[in-house]
Scaffold this active site. Structure first.
Site, PDB file in Angstrom:
ATOM      1  N   HIS A 125       0.852  -1.036   0.061  1.00 19.90           N
ATOM      2  CA  HIS A 125      -0.002  -0.051   0.177  1.00 19.90           C
ATOM      3  C   HIS A 125       0.767   1.414   0.119  1.00 19.90           C
ATOM      4  CE1 HIS A 125      -4.301  -1.223   0.498  1.00 19.90           C
ATOM      5  NE2 HIS A 125      -3.828  -2.379   0.804  1.00 19.90           N
TER       6      HIS A 125
ATOM      7  N   LYS B 219      -9.340  13.756   3.539  1.00 20.88           N
ATOM      8  CA  LYS B 219      -8.530  12.704   3.927  1.00 20.88           C
ATOM      9  C   LYS B 219      -7.692  12.966   5.019  1.00 20.88           C
ATOM     10  CE  LYS B 219      -7.071  13.963  -0.468  1.00 20.88           C
ATOM     11  NZ  LYS B 219      -6.968  12.949  -1.134  1.00 20.88           N
ATOM     12  N   ARG B 220      -6.807  11.977   5.510  1.00 24.44           N
ATOM     13  CA  ARG B 220      -6.079  12.003   6.438  1.00 24.44           C
ATOM     14  C   ARG B 220      -5.098  13.103   6.310  1.00 24.44           C
ATOM     15  NH1 ARG B 220      -6.103   8.016  10.721  1.00 24.44           N
ATOM     16  NH2 ARG B 220      -4.396   9.112  11.548  1.00 24.44           N
TER      17      ARG B 220
ATOM     18  N   LYS C 106       0.077  14.648   1.318  1.00 27.23           N
ATOM     19  CA  LYS C 106      -1.052  15.015   0.917  1.00 27.23           C
ATOM     20  C   LYS C 106      -1.261  16.544   0.561  1.00 27.23           C
ATOM     21  CE  LYS C 106      -3.545  10.809   2.622  1.00 27.23           C
ATOM     22  NZ  LYS C 106      -4.257  10.160   1.755  1.00 27.23           N
TER      23      LYS C 106
ATOM     24  N   THR D  27      -8.642   6.741  -2.879  1.00 28.60           N
ATOM     25  CA  THR D  27      -9.739   6.318  -3.384  1.00 28.60           C
ATOM     26  C   THR D  27     -10.792   7.387  -3.121  1.00 28.60           C
ATOM     27  OG1 THR D  27     -10.225   5.310  -1.076  1.00 28.60           O
ATOM     28  CG2 THR D  27      -9.471   3.831  -2.810  1.00 28.60           C
TER      29      THR D  27
ATOM     30  N   LYS E 281     -14.402   8.602  -5.207  1.00 25.34           N
ATOM     31  CA  LYS E 281     -15.556   8.716  -4.768  1.00 25.34           C
ATOM     32  C   LYS E 281     -16.107  10.159  -5.263  1.00 25.34           C
ATOM     33  CE  LYS E 281     -14.129   6.561  -0.434  1.00 25.34           C
ATOM     34  NZ  LYS E 281     -13.452   7.065   0.871  1.00 25.34           N
TER      35      LYS E 281
HETATM   36  C1  LIG Z   1     -12.278   7.105   1.133  1.00 27.20           C
HETATM   37  C2  LIG Z   1     -11.834   7.190   2.383  1.00 27.20           C
HETATM   38  C3  LIG Z   1     -10.390   7.604   2.844  1.00 27.20           C
HETATM   39  C4  LIG Z   1      -9.498   7.795   1.814  1.00 27.20           C
HETATM   40  O1  LIG Z   1      -9.078   8.817   1.037  1.00 27.20           O
HETATM   41  P1  LIG Z   1      -8.023   9.417   0.313  1.00 27.20           P
HETATM   42  O2  LIG Z   1      -8.410  10.786  -0.053  1.00 27.20           O
HETATM   43  O3  LIG Z   1      -8.176   8.239  -0.681  1.00 27.20           O
HETATM   44  O4  LIG Z   1      -6.920   9.549   1.023  1.00 27.20           O
HETATM   45  C5  LIG Z   1     -10.279   8.179   4.125  1.00 27.20           C
HETATM   46  N1  LIG Z   1     -11.157   8.015   5.250  1.00 27.20           N
HETATM   47  C6  LIG Z   1     -12.294   8.075   4.966  1.00 27.20           C
HETATM   48  C7  LIG Z   1     -13.378   8.024   5.907  1.00 27.20           C
HETATM   49  C8  LIG Z   1     -12.899   7.610   3.510  1.00 27.20           C
HETATM   50  O5  LIG Z   1     -14.027   7.417   3.361  1.00 27.20           O
END
Ligand SMILES: *Cc1c(COP(=O)(O)O)cnc(C)c1O
Length: 812
Positions: free
Chosen positions: A357, A545-546, A551, A653, A657
């Site tokens: 990952h 995101k985190r 990032k 991901t 979305k």
């Molecule tokens: C999809 C998702 C992530 C991943 O987000 P990235 O932008 O790909 O880092 C992290 N936390 C939650 C709650 C998510 O639904």
């Protein structure tokens, strides 16, 4: 599953309240109604669950086990209703009963048993496995405390414990009779057997019971229900010691507590490993219970010799966290099932497949030899032997690799290297986006790639369109079905049919109105949560995101500060109003990440109350970003910020979305952004910044100076000086650590280097947004191409490319 009508459901809820709680409907609280509803749904699921498992047994189907330390499943009530085909009736029934359906659904606390993308991926994969009729199950840990709840107090992140089990969890079934004994520490004794072979006895161990809790994973309207099995640590009471053993009550309590701690909480680090012994204990606890369970079920259900296990079982490990499953399987096969090393190795390497990952060095797991050997003496012996045999093979059979042995060895520098163990012990190694897999093959793991080229493969991540589109955005989903019919729901690639309508103006208006309703709903939510009124017609510019340096939330907030400065200099400036929306948790020990959260909140508190920029700029930080919050924000996004330093984001991901919900991406050529770009091209997204090659070239050869940019770009200098001089803080030099991180450490994530191209990309965003028609075309184009990122597609590729798994079609 039998179809309920809305009225039937209403009666059944009333009946359960009466029978279970002696309550009249009028007396029932939203929580009471939620529990009654969940119990009805669970009752609907049970028969299909039993039937599915019985069929797998009868037909001796091959099964995949997805082993993961994290399953970020979020809330299940709506997705279970949707997948059972009951969601619409339930909404109608609840309305008839005078409740707001969303208020009832909100009674379920998110199961936040994961940090972010990795854990959410595991949850999406389970949904797709069931929905595609694949025999596939998850094995994980039932943490009593999930990912911490985040509060923002005076701009700072504060962490509260997430005791998600304080109310009963209606989806789990405790299976005490299937508990498994786990051994830690102790001594290993060696004996010679009559046939001259060696026997190992692991004695005087600390014993822990692993008790499974099963959660049904319901497929989309197909009667397939697989299992997510979560293990909980409990004290072991040997049957013979029940009498006369009241010696030390307090010692026993302490002992019990230390055992329960094994599954006490989720480590809150995302892409960053904390090398604590308790974490190693958790990892072994997960794999030992899972592997013993898998082998037991194989023996019970298949009546085949263990040598044939790989024909019926495949084990996918989600990152290196479950790598100890490899030596654990060797242990069970040799010490308990009497297989030879060679036979056991053949079975193990035929069953395990590994997903990588990340290439971030701080996330690469290694464990000290002393810690591993002390906690898991028998497992360490086996790892040692795996390493010996691997190194000997390199030395004798791959002479060109002799020099590289220290970089390839499973044990080196006094540490166990988990990724190397995973590669050596698996038949498949996959990355999670094309660029990520290429970096693995050609840089990070090139030594292993040249050794085992056939093991390496790519499986680009995906998301379940059922949760992230059908369930989270019913307005858009309904509109899509009106336009192209319902077949896209089972075949998400058929969303591509929307491309026929990108010039249909009246239809584009309908897409605009669906988005507008979602933006209005989010604006209401923001107002209710924060008291701030945002303009629902402004651009909703979203980064959720985190929080991580790579990032680059910092780049985003620098853009906000730049816009603020521009508007202060010229309040009459003609800009399209923007609302910047952030959601992000920082690991509690990640100081700089927390400083960035404080900076975003500080900027927000200045910008949002400044009359000069009123109506033009708002900054919203929504606290406690989690799956449920994501479901509220994503349908309302216009712009999706995917701006990681190129080469750093394995896939992402969140990008998928938001694309699926009609947002346009502003992003770097990193992770799956590249594959989004393959599909929609430059015309339908906003690409900017350094490429992965350029970034890696700077790391290797130098040639970048952050100070030069500071000295030559007035906009950059102004922003950094504002941080240093405390314009954005009450005290002087409030954000000095961010300032020094960029200027003294030469901006390791190239925030300043990508600043100018990022500003230009945002200017193009604004220009594009002004042309509503063109924006809508691009938005629909993104939705149309997003079907490829359904996790259904990803799971099909795992099933055919790695697992050799068949869809289980037989149905009554
Ligand atoms: C999809 C998702 C992530 C991943 O987000 P990235 O932008 O790909 O880092 C992290 N936390 C939650 C709650 C998510 O639904």
């Amino acid at each position: 599953m039998q179809p309920y009508t809305a009225d039937g459901l209403k009666d059944e809820i009333a009946r359960r309240l009466q029978v279970d709680k002696g309550q009249k409907l009028e007396e029932a609280s939203p929580k009471d109604v939620y529990y009654a509803l969940a119990s009805i749904v669970h009752g609907e699921i049970m028969p299909s669950w039993n039937k599915t498992q019985q069929k797998y047994k009868d037909k001796k189907a091959k099964q995949v086990y997805y082993l993961s330390m994290e399953f970020l499943i979020g809330s299940l009530i709506k997705s279970n209703l949707l997948n059972c085909g009951m969601l619409n009736q339930t909404i109608e029934a609840l309305r008839k009963m005078g409740f707001h359906p969303e208020e009832i659904f909100a009674q379920e606390q998110d199961a936040a048993l994961g940090n972010g993308g990795l854990g959410r991926l595991a949850a999406c994969f389970l949904d797709s496995l069931s929905s595609l009729d694949y025999p596939g199950h998850g094995h994980g840990i039932r943490y009593r405390y999930g990912l911490f709840e985040q509060r923002i107090i005076h701009g700072n992140q504060v962490e509260l414990p997430d005791y998600w089990l304080k109310d009963a969890y209606p989806w789990e079934n405790r299976k005490e009779e299937e508990a498994i004994l786990i051994h830690f520490r102790g001594e290993v004794h060696m004996f010679k057997k009559n046939d001259g072979s060696l026997e190992f006895k692991h004695e005087n161990t600390d014993k822990v019971m692993a008790v499974p809790y099963d959660i049904p994973v319901v497929g989309y309207q197909n009667s397939t229900v697989n299992t997510l099995r979560l293990w909980s640590a409990e004290p072991y009471f040997p049957p013979e010691e029940n009498e006369g053993q009241e010696d030390d009550f307090y010692h026993d309590l302490e002992h019990q507590h230390s055992i329960e701690q094994i599954t006490g909480f989720l480590y809150p680090d995302d892409s960053n490993i904390e090398g604590k012994e308790l974490r190693l204990k958790q990892q072994y606890f997960l794999v030992s219970s899972s592997i013993q369970n898998i082998i037991r079920q194989f023996k019970e259900n298949y009546q085949l010799p263990l040598s044939r296990l790989p024909e019926k079982v495949v084990i996918q490990i989600n990152d290196t966290h479950p790598s100890l499953g490899i030596p654990e399987m060797m242990r069970v096969l040799m010490d308990e099932e009497n297989l030879s090393w060679d036979a056991a190795w053949k079975v193990t390497t035929g069953a395990f497949a590994y997903t990588n990952h990340t290439t971030l060095s701080e996330a690469l797991e290694t464990w000290p030899v002393e810690m591993t050997e002390g906690l898991l003496p028998r497992i360490y012996m086996i790892i040692h032997e795996i390493n010996e045999r691997f190194c000997r093979d390199l030395w004798f059979n791959h002479k060109e690799k002799r020099e590289e042995i220290p970089q390839l060895a499973v044990i080196a520098d006094g540490r166990v290297h988990m990724a190397r163990l995973a590669i050596v012990g698996s038949f498949s190694v996959n990355g999670v986006a094309r660029i990520h897999t290429e970096i693995l093959k050609n840089q990070e793991m090139s030594g292993f790639y040249s050794l085992y080229p056939k093991k390496f493969n790519n499986k680009t991540n995906g998301i379940t369109h059922r949760r992230w589109l059908l369930q989270a955005n019913p307005g858009l989903a309904g509109l899509i079905t009106d336009v192209i019919g319902p077949n896209w729901i089972r075949r998400p690639k058929q969303l591509i049919s929307l491309m026929k309508y990108t010039k249909d103006r009246p239809l584009l208006e309908k897409f605009a109105s669906a988005k507008q309703q979602n933006k209005q709903a989010l604006a209401n939510f923001i107002h209710q949560r924060t008291g701030i009124a945002v303009d629902p017609h402004s651009i909703f510019d979203v980064q959720i995101k985190r929080l991580h340096e790579y990032k680059r939330q910092l780049l985003n907030i620098f853009h906000v500060i730049y816009l603020y400065n521009e508007l202060k200099d010229n309040p009459q400036l003609d800009v399209v109003p923007r609302t910047f929306i952030f959601g992000a948790k920082a690991a509690p020990s990640y100081y700089l990440a927390k400083e960035i959260i404080k900076l975003i909140n500080t900027v927000a508190s200045i910008v949002n109350y400044d009359k000069d920029v009123k109506d033009k700029l708002k900054v919203i930080f929504l606290e406690n970003y989690n799956v449920s919050l994501a479901e509220k924000i994503i349908p309302a996004a216009d712009i999706s910020e995917q701006i990681s330093t190129a080469s750093k984001e394995a896939s992402g991901t969140g990008n998928m979305k938001m694309m699926m919900n009609g947002a346009l991406t502003i992003g770097t050529m990193d992770g799956a952004n590249i594959e989004i770009h393959d599909l929609v091209g430059d015309d339908n997204m906003f690409i900017f910044g350094l490429s992965a090659e350029q970034v890696m070239d700077y790391y290797r050869h130098g040639g970048y100076s952050a100070t030069d940019i500071y000295n030559t770009d007035d906009r950059v200098k102004r922003i950094l000086d504002q941080l240093k001089l405390g314009e954005f803080g009450s005290q002087e030099i409030e954000f000095k650590d961010i300032y020094y991180n960029i200027l003294s450490h030469n901006d390791p994530y190239f925030v300043l280097k990508d600043f100018e191209p990022y500003m230009e990309a945002h200017e193009i965003v604004e220009r594009t947004y002004r042309d509503t028609y063109s924006w809508l075309q691009k938005s629909v184009t993104n939705i149309a191409y997003s079907g490829k990122f359904s996790s259904d597609h990803t799971i099909q590729q795992y099933a055919t490319g790695i697992w050799n798994l068949k869809q289980f079609k037989e149905k009554e």
